[in-house]
Design a protein around this motif. Structure first.
Motif, mmCIF file in Angstrom:
data_model
loop_
_atom_site.group_PDB
_atom_site.id
_atom_site.type_symbol
_atom_site.label_atom_id
_atom_site.label_comp_id
_atom_site.label_asym_id
_atom_site.label_seq_id
_atom_site.Cartn_x
_atom_site.Cartn_y
_atom_site.Cartn_z
ATOM 1 N N TRP A 1 5.391 10.828 -1.260
ATOM 2 C CA TRP A 1 5.860 9.897 -2.300
ATOM 3 C C TRP A 1 7.254 10.202 -2.840
ATOM 4 C CZ3 TRP A 1 5.808 5.300 -3.832
ATOM 5 C CH2 TRP A 1 6.260 4.954 -5.109
ATOM 6 N N ARG B 1 0.049 4.350 -0.469
ATOM 7 C CA ARG B 1 -0.678 5.564 -0.076
ATOM 8 C C ARG B 1 -0.795 6.528 -1.245
ATOM 9 N NH1 ARG B 1 -2.324 7.863 4.052
ATOM 10 N NH2 ARG B 1 -1.185 9.785 3.771
ATOM 11 N N LEU B 2 -0.965 7.781 -0.910
ATOM 12 C CA LEU B 2 -1.169 8.813 -1.920
ATOM 13 C C LEU B 2 0.071 9.664 -2.095
ATOM 14 C CD1 LEU B 2 -4.687 10.027 -0.766
ATOM 15 C CD2 LEU B 2 -4.189 8.491 -2.657
ATOM 16 N N ILE C 1 -3.773 1.608 -3.899
ATOM 17 C CA ILE C 1 -3.870 3.070 -3.985
ATOM 18 C C ILE C 1 -2.725 3.623 -4.826
ATOM 19 C CG2 ILE C 1 -4.099 5.250 -2.755
ATOM 20 C CD1 ILE C 1 -5.060 3.759 -0.333
ATOM 21 N N ASP D 1 1.919 14.679 3.711
ATOM 22 C CA ASP D 1 2.619 13.565 4.357
ATOM 23 C C ASP D 1 4.023 13.952 4.822
ATOM 24 O OD1 ASP D 1 0.618 11.703 4.271
ATOM 25 O OD2 ASP D 1 1.308 10.743 2.431
ATOM 26 N N ASN E 1 0.859 -1.176 0.000
ATOM 27 C CA ASN E 1 0.000 0.000 0.000
ATOM 28 C C ASN E 1 0.902 1.235 0.000
ATOM 29 O OD1 ASN E 1 -1.778 2.080 0.409
ATOM 30 N ND2 ASN E 1 -2.867 1.105 2.086
#
Length: 76
Positions: free
Chosen positions: A40, A29-30, A63, A35, A27
Motif C-alpha cells: 500500500w 487489497r490489503l 477491502i 506484497d 479493489n
C-alpha cells in the motif's frame, strides 16, 4: 390549443430526463508488507491520482482498512 400541448410536452420531456453519474469501483487489497513493491505505501499516490483523473461521482472501494481510509481521505 396545440401550442399549449406543445408547451406541456416540452416541459415534461425537459424536466424528467435521466442524469448520468460516473461510478468507480476499486479493489485496493490489503496493507501487507509481503506484497513487496505492490504494498500500500507504494500504491497510495497512484490510487489517489487515478481517482482524481476519472473524477467519479461515487467511488466504491473494496477491502479497505481504517488506516487506508484515512490516508485516502487525506489525499483526496
Amino acid at each position: 390549443m396545440k401550442t399549449a400541448y406543445l408547451y406541456i410536452i416540452l416541459f415534461f420531456t425537459t424536466q424528467f430526463q435521466a442524469q448520468e453519474i460516473a461510478l468507480m469501483t476499486y479493489n485496493i487489497r490489503l496493507d501487507v508488507t509481503s506484497d513487496g513493491e505492490n504494498s500500500w505505501p507504494n500504491r497510495k499516490e497512484k490510487v489517489a491520482q487515478l481517482i482524481h483523473f476519472h473524477e467519479p461521482g461515487v467511488v466504491l472501494i473494496i477491502i479497505i482498512l481504517i488506516i487506508v481510509h484515512f490516508l485516502l481521505n487525506f489525499l483526496l
